[in-house]
Design an enzyme around this catalytic site. Structure first.
Site, PDB file in Angstrom:
ATOM      1  N   GLU A  24     -50.882 -13.029  10.849  1.00  0.00           N
ATOM      2  CA  GLU A  24     -50.745 -11.567  10.843  1.00  0.00           C
ATOM      3  C   GLU A  24     -51.679 -10.965   9.793  1.00  0.00           C
ATOM      4  O   GLU A  24     -51.750 -11.454   8.667  1.00  0.00           O
ATOM      5  CB  GLU A  24     -49.302 -11.144  10.531  1.00  0.00           C
ATOM      6  N   TYR A  56     -49.301  -2.142  12.698  1.00  0.00           N
ATOM      7  CA  TYR A  56     -49.498  -0.728  13.006  1.00  0.00           C
ATOM      8  C   TYR A  56     -48.509   0.050  12.153  1.00  0.00           C
ATOM      9  O   TYR A  56     -47.312  -0.262  12.156  1.00  0.00           O
ATOM     10  CB  TYR A  56     -49.201  -0.522  14.498  1.00  0.00           C
ATOM     11  N   ARG A 114     -40.139  -1.036  17.649  1.00  0.00           N
ATOM     12  CA  ARG A 114     -39.670   0.331  17.422  1.00  0.00           C
ATOM     13  C   ARG A 114     -40.335   0.915  16.185  1.00  0.00           C
ATOM     14  O   ARG A 114     -40.687   2.078  16.140  1.00  0.00           O
ATOM     15  CB  ARG A 114     -38.150   0.350  17.234  1.00  0.00           C
TER      16      ARG A 114
HETATM   17  P1  FAD Z   1     -35.556  -2.584  18.445  1.00  0.00           P
HETATM   18  O1  FAD Z   1     -35.585  -3.862  19.194  1.00  0.00           O
HETATM   19  O2  FAD Z   1     -35.688  -1.327  19.222  1.00  0.00           O
HETATM   20  O3  FAD Z   1     -34.231  -2.555  17.557  1.00  0.00           O
HETATM   21  C1  FAD Z   1     -34.020  -1.531  16.585  1.00  0.00           C
HETATM   22  C2  FAD Z   1     -32.533  -1.384  16.302  1.00  0.00           C
HETATM   23  O4  FAD Z   1     -31.905  -0.778  17.425  1.00  0.00           O
HETATM   24  C3  FAD Z   1     -31.816  -2.700  16.070  1.00  0.00           C
HETATM   25  O5  FAD Z   1     -30.792  -2.525  15.118  1.00  0.00           O
HETATM   26  C4  FAD Z   1     -31.216  -3.022  17.431  1.00  0.00           C
HETATM   27  O6  FAD Z   1     -30.040  -3.799  17.277  1.00  0.00           O
HETATM   28  C5  FAD Z   1     -30.930  -1.639  17.987  1.00  0.00           C
HETATM   29  N1  FAD Z   1     -31.106  -1.571  19.453  1.00  0.00           N
HETATM   30  C6  FAD Z   1     -32.208  -1.901  20.148  1.00  0.00           C
HETATM   31  N2  FAD Z   1     -32.026  -1.678  21.471  1.00  0.00           N
HETATM   32  C7  FAD Z   1     -30.769  -1.183  21.577  1.00  0.00           C
HETATM   33  C8  FAD Z   1     -29.994  -0.750  22.683  1.00  0.00           C
HETATM   34  N3  FAD Z   1     -30.481  -0.780  23.942  1.00  0.00           N
HETATM   35  N4  FAD Z   1     -28.733  -0.295  22.445  1.00  0.00           N
HETATM   36  C9  FAD Z   1     -28.234  -0.267  21.177  1.00  0.00           C
HETATM   37  N5  FAD Z   1     -28.927  -0.657  20.103  1.00  0.00           N
HETATM   38  C10 FAD Z   1     -30.178  -1.113  20.291  1.00  0.00           C
HETATM   39  N6  FAD Z   1     -42.946  -2.381  11.761  1.00  0.00           N
HETATM   40  C11 FAD Z   1     -43.992  -1.519  11.753  1.00  0.00           C
HETATM   41  O7  FAD Z   1     -43.800  -0.339  11.448  1.00  0.00           O
HETATM   42  N7  FAD Z   1     -45.266  -1.917  12.067  1.00  0.00           N
HETATM   43  C12 FAD Z   1     -45.552  -3.200  12.431  1.00  0.00           C
HETATM   44  O8  FAD Z   1     -46.695  -3.536  12.705  1.00  0.00           O
HETATM   45  C13 FAD Z   1     -44.465  -4.152  12.441  1.00  0.00           C
HETATM   46  N8  FAD Z   1     -44.671  -5.446  12.795  1.00  0.00           N
HETATM   47  C14 FAD Z   1     -43.598  -6.305  12.885  1.00  0.00           C
HETATM   48  C15 FAD Z   1     -43.822  -7.613  13.344  1.00  0.00           C
HETATM   49  C16 FAD Z   1     -42.758  -8.504  13.459  1.00  0.00           C
HETATM   50  C17 FAD Z   1     -43.020  -9.910  13.951  1.00  0.00           C
HETATM   51  C18 FAD Z   1     -41.441  -8.093  13.117  1.00  0.00           C
HETATM   52  C19 FAD Z   1     -40.289  -9.035  13.221  1.00  0.00           C
HETATM   53  C20 FAD Z   1     -41.206  -6.792  12.666  1.00  0.00           C
HETATM   54  C21 FAD Z   1     -42.268  -5.884  12.565  1.00  0.00           C
HETATM   55  N9  FAD Z   1     -42.078  -4.568  12.142  1.00  0.00           N
HETATM   56  C22 FAD Z   1     -43.146  -3.675  12.104  1.00  0.00           C
HETATM   57  C23 FAD Z   1     -40.751  -4.115  11.708  1.00  0.00           C
HETATM   58  C24 FAD Z   1     -39.925  -3.503  12.863  1.00  0.00           C
HETATM   59  O9  FAD Z   1     -40.551  -2.316  13.306  1.00  0.00           O
HETATM   60  C25 FAD Z   1     -38.522  -3.203  12.286  1.00  0.00           C
HETATM   61  O10 FAD Z   1     -37.840  -4.389  12.065  1.00  0.00           O
HETATM   62  C26 FAD Z   1     -37.697  -2.172  13.051  1.00  0.00           C
HETATM   63  O11 FAD Z   1     -36.618  -1.762  12.208  1.00  0.00           O
HETATM   64  C27 FAD Z   1     -37.081  -2.682  14.349  1.00  0.00           C
HETATM   65  O12 FAD Z   1     -38.039  -2.918  15.290  1.00  0.00           O
HETATM   66  P2  FAD Z   1     -37.675  -3.634  16.697  1.00  0.00           P
HETATM   67  O13 FAD Z   1     -38.915  -3.648  17.477  1.00  0.00           O
HETATM   68  O14 FAD Z   1     -36.942  -4.883  16.460  1.00  0.00           O
HETATM   69  O15 FAD Z   1     -36.669  -2.534  17.299  1.00  0.00           O
END
Ligand code: FAD
Length: 324
Positions: A24, A56, A114
């Site tokens: 990364e 991002y 997200r």
């Molecule tokens: P989601 O999967 O949408 O989950 C977010 C929250 O909502 C969780 O608590 C989940 O339990 C809940 N949720 C999801 N779907 C539902 C549903 N249908 N109903 C009810 N609850 C739901 N952040 C950045 O800003 N930029 C980056 O480049 C970045 N890179 C990352 C790379 C990796 C490998 C990882 C692991 C994380 C990265 N992050 C990054 C951090 C990430 O954006 C955060 O962890 C964020 O808080 C959650 O993102 P997510 O995509 O898991 O969200």
């Protein structure tokens, strides 16, 4: 009962696939940072990773530098970029445009996230995408519209997975339900958040497989060499660093000793994940290659031989030297 598949019985398919290796990077925040980043990129490129991911900013503020870095990786190196993208900070219209822009520069992998919610408690604008799952669906929609342009390679969509409970989630079981929902929406693979205890990746894998998640879940491993970084990341992600490791790192008398302790702990973590069945490793580099390469040296992962040892970044460096 249907007869056994001839493909399943084929002896060449019985062996395990090669382990994937990826890193990364984040877009540079200053011209000086950009210069050192390109040295890091050349060093990492020499290890023939399968892809490098580019983060991002969830505010959308680094859209220009993120897309530019991805474009340069495609055009000037042999590396394949995986572009991170977040729902937070962009309208669906803007996101569709960025996805189009990424596909136009040749990107074929997007990590759909997200993003972290703004700390000032500001609510997302009306109509913005709420979850990573919504972004996967948008990526697939854009991809579908461009099917004829993508005959030589569709888009691989990755998502985040959590070895320890996501800070906003009620439970680890809920996190796995969310991962399953992301798989159903079209995710091809997942990369995990950082974790600091050897058993945590194996436990996530068990929970996920029991729930019906079949996509590869790649462990995201950070070199555990900097106390400042471990503490800061713990605060940002809600993942507590192991107190014993912090103690050992604090007791080290020299940087070299701290590095040795941190690299050994990282290798233990990575080996535990590989023993549990990890399909590869994703190393969080923080734009520094030294610790990541130390970890890689100790792990001695089998890497496929790729034709042409001279890498794009190395070639570019040589070109610059000749020109200067
Ligand atoms: P989601 O999967 O949408 O989950 C977010 C929250 O909502 C969780 O608590 C989940 O339990 C809940 N949720 C999801 N779907 C539902 C549903 N249908 N109903 C009810 N609850 C739901 N952040 C950045 O800003 N930029 C980056 O480049 C970045 N890179 C990352 C790379 C990796 C490998 C990882 C692991 C994380 C990265 N992050 C990054 C951090 C990430 O954006 C955060 O962890 C964020 O808080 C959650 O993102 P997510 O995509 O898991 O969200």
């Amino acid at each position: 009962m249907s007869p056994p598949s001839l493909i399943d019985a084929h002896p060449n398919l019985a062996g395990a696939a090669p382990l994937a290796l990826s890193y990364e990077l984040f877009p540079p925040r200053s011209p000086a940072a950009a210069e050192t980043l390109w040295t890091t990129i050349a060093e990492l490129e020499a290890t023939s990773p399968d892809y490098v991911s580019v983060t991002y900013g969830a505010s959308g503020s680094n859209r220009g530098t993120a897309v530019e870095l991805v474009r340069r990786l495609v055009q000037e190196t042999s590396l394949r970029p995986l572009a991170h993208l977040t729902c937070v900070g962009n309208t669906p219209q803007e996101l569709a445009e960025i996805i189009g822009e990424l596909l136009d520069v040749g990107v074929r992998g997007i990590l759909a996230l997200r993003g972290d919610q703004p700390r000032d408690g500001e609510l997302p604008a009306d109509g913005s995408l709420r979850y990573a799952q919504d972004l996967i669906e948008l990526i697939r929609r854009v991809e579908q519209r461009r099917s004829a342009l993508l005959c030589a390679g569709k888009v691989a969509v990755g998502v985040a997975a959590y070895p320890t409970r996501h800070p906003e989630s009620p439970s680890e079981a809920h996190d796995v339900e969310v991962l399953l929902a992301k798989q159903r929406s079209g995710a091809d693979f997942a990369i995990t958040q950082v974790f600091f205890h050897t058993e945590q990746y194996a436990q996530l894998l068990t929970r996920a497989r029991r729930a019906g998640v079949t996509i590869p879940i790649v462990p995201g491993v950070m070199p555990l060499t900097s106390i400042r970084r471990l503490t800061r990341l713990g605060e940002l992600t809600g993942v507590e660093p192991a107190p014993e490791l912090i103690e050992k790192l604090s007791a080290a008398e020299t940087d070299a000793e701290r590095n040795r302790i941190g690299v050994a702990a990282t290798v233990d973590l990575a080996n535990a994940a590989l023993d549990a069945g990890a399909p590869g490793l994703h190393l969080y580099t923080f734009n520094e290659h030294a610790s990541a390469l130390d970890v890689l040296d100790k792990l001695a992962l089998p890497r496929p031989h790729r034709a042409g040892n001279r890498t794009g970044a190395a070639r570019r460096g040589a070109g610059q030297q000749l020109a200067s």
